[in-house]
Design a protein around this motif. Structure first.
Motif, mmCIF file in Angstrom:
data_model
loop_
_atom_site.group_PDB
_atom_site.id
_atom_site.type_symbol
_atom_site.label_atom_id
_atom_site.label_comp_id
_atom_site.label_asym_id
_atom_site.label_seq_id
_atom_site.Cartn_x
_atom_site.Cartn_y
_atom_site.Cartn_z
ATOM 1 N N ASP A 161 -39.236 -20.346 29.481
ATOM 2 C CA ASP A 161 -39.118 -22.329 29.392
ATOM 3 C C ASP A 161 -40.784 -22.940 28.973
ATOM 4 O O ASP A 161 -41.344 -23.088 29.654
ATOM 5 N N THR A 164 -40.806 -27.621 28.008
ATOM 6 C CA THR A 164 -40.692 -27.856 28.975
ATOM 7 C C THR A 164 -42.311 -28.802 29.630
ATOM 8 O O THR A 164 -42.563 -29.717 29.227
ATOM 9 N N SER A 167 -44.194 -30.574 26.724
ATOM 10 C CA SER A 167 -43.776 -31.971 26.816
ATOM 11 C C SER A 167 -43.825 -33.103 27.629
ATOM 12 O O SER A 167 -44.685 -33.601 27.090
ATOM 13 N N ALA A 216 -37.082 -32.141 35.672
ATOM 14 C CA ALA A 216 -36.539 -31.016 35.343
ATOM 15 C C ALA A 216 -35.970 -29.844 36.011
ATOM 16 O O ALA A 216 -35.457 -29.734 35.312
#
Length: 456
Positions: A161, A164, A167, A216
């Protein structure tokens, strides 16, 4: 031999992980670039101080967040082996360790930063050094957040990932621009704080990104089961967490030594630049800001290589791991070579983003063509180094860094810049020699393939 469809699929996998990682790295650096750009408009003296405090902040975060290399390697290897519980344990242990380490590092550095800077940069000028101290007195207490951000981002990247962290970095940049713009120049009725305003912006950004990435990882949609129910046997749970941290540190400790060596050499490198005077320091800061786009692009490809190589090794597919490394390196070489052409064709417009001082621009223009030569070598060395770290071979990268950072970079910079009198262009000749040497040694290590058999 591999088929073209297989190569195309592998290129696509590398790119899907690489572009968010590249953008993430660029956004992390944009936090400092925005500060440098604003501070450069505030005053040349303030920009020269950023050569000191910016370099030291980068050094501290890079060295002491070296556990992130172990985090990525262990998480990605565990994911490749299908053991997400082990990956989660590694991520959890890394976050706790990063927080504790950040607190342990920040306090003594905060106490010692004044005497340390005055000793390291005696020729920089009293005003430059005092402004650098003022910056560090604000940023150093935020170090625990910086270390946690690095560990959390590496855990997410290890599982595949990379979006994330991208972002979150975008949000961090909004925070930095808003806070820095107001405080550096004194908008909204507030006093103009100069470098102190830039420092507050960086500290706020570190805290924001660390908190969001940790949230997260702890969320219900996290790719790692950090919220799993605690084990019935508390002692067994503690032992499992300790074992996970030990795995991370086995990879991380050589990475810590490697980064320590690299930055010791880099500090000597910067000290030589300091001998050239405040204008040369400010010009070099602008050059680093320009080249950082290239270096961080290579880092993004390296993150993709490291994560995918570790996953392939976890899945017991060393041949695919090697193919990933080569594809990522080639992609980085092509990208950075294009940047190098831009350095040669348009040096002044690139430098004008950071200063309009005529002497600074002249110095920068003399060095950018040398930086252009370094780009393909920097691309290959960065991807290979990060890829080998992801595979767990941090000892080889340490050995290469010992030779290249301490001997080639520092010795070459002294030779070209001071002995032969090439000034700032000579500084960049020394760093280019480092990248050429590093590329050759890492290519030999990668080709030998000992990294394929390492246990993590």
């Amino acid at each position: 031999m591999t088929s073209e469809p297989e190569d195309a699929a592998l290129t696509g996998q590398v790119w899907r992980l690489a572009w968010p990682a590249i953008a993430h790295m660029l956004l992390l650096t944009l936090v400092f670039l925005v500060g440098r750009g604003m501070v450069g408009r505030y005053s040349t003296t303030a920009l020269a101080s950023m050569q000191i405090c910016g370099t030291l902040t980068w050094t501290i975060v890079s060295v002491f967040s070296a556990t992130s290399a172990g985090t990525l390697a262990v998480v990605a290897r565990s994911v490749g082996a299908g053991d997400r519980a082990a990956a989660a344990a590694a991520a959890r242990a890394s976050l706790v360790f990063a927080l504790a380490l950040g607190a342990a590092v920040a306090l003594p550095l905060l106490v010692a930063c004044g005497p340390l800077l005055r000793a390291l940069f005696p020729h920089a000028g009293a005003e430059v050094v005092e402004q650098a101290i003022a910056y560090l007195e604000i940023v150093l207490p935020a170090l625990p957040f910086a270390f946690v951000e690095a560990a959390a981002a590496s855990a997410l990247q290890g599982v595949g990932d990379t979006r994330t962290p991208l972002s979150v970095a975008a949000i961090g940049n909004v925070v930095n621009v808003a806070v820095s713009a107001v405080l550096i120049f004194g908008h909204l009725g507030l006093p103009a704080l100069g470098v102190r305003g830039a420092a507050v912006g960086v500290a706020c950004t570190m805290a924001t990104e660390a908190l969001l990435l940790t949230a997260a990882l702890l969320s219900r949609s996290s790719p790692l089961p950090l919220r799993a129910a605690p084990a019935a046997d508390a002692r067994a749970a503690r032992q499992a967490n300790a074992a996970a941290l030990a795995r991370v540190l086995r990879v991380a400790l050589p990475a810590f030594a490697e980064r320590s060596v690299y930055h010791a050499g880099y500090t000597g490198f910067v000290a030589i630049i300091g001998l050239l005077g405040a204008t040369a320091m400010a010009a070099n800061q602008a050059l680093i800001a320009v080249e950082s786009v290239c270096f961080l692009s290579a880092e993004g490809f390296g993150i993709a290589a490291g994560a995918l190589m570790a996953q392939r090794l976890g899945a017991r597919s060393p041949r695919d791991a090697a193919r990933v490394g080569l594809v990522a390196a080639l992609m980085a070489i092509l990208a950075l070579s294009a940047f190098g052409v831009l350095f040669v064709l348009a040096p002044r417009p690139l430098l004008l983003a950071f200063s309009s001082d005529p002497e600074l621009l002249a110095l920068g223009e003399s060095a950018l063509p040398v930086a252009a030569v370094a780009q393909p070598f920097m691309a290959f060395a960065t991807v290979m180094g990060t890829g080998l770290r992801g595979a767990g071979d941090t000892r080889t990268v340490l050995a290469v860094t010992l030779v290249c950072s301490l001997l080639v970079r520092v010795g070459g910079t002294w030779l070209f810049a001071v002995t032969l009198g090439h000034g700032l262009a000579g500084v960049w000749m020394g760093s280019t020699a480092d990248w050429i040497c590093r590329s050759a040694l890492l290519a030999v290590a990668f080709a030998r393939g000992r990294w394929k058999a390492l246990a993590v």
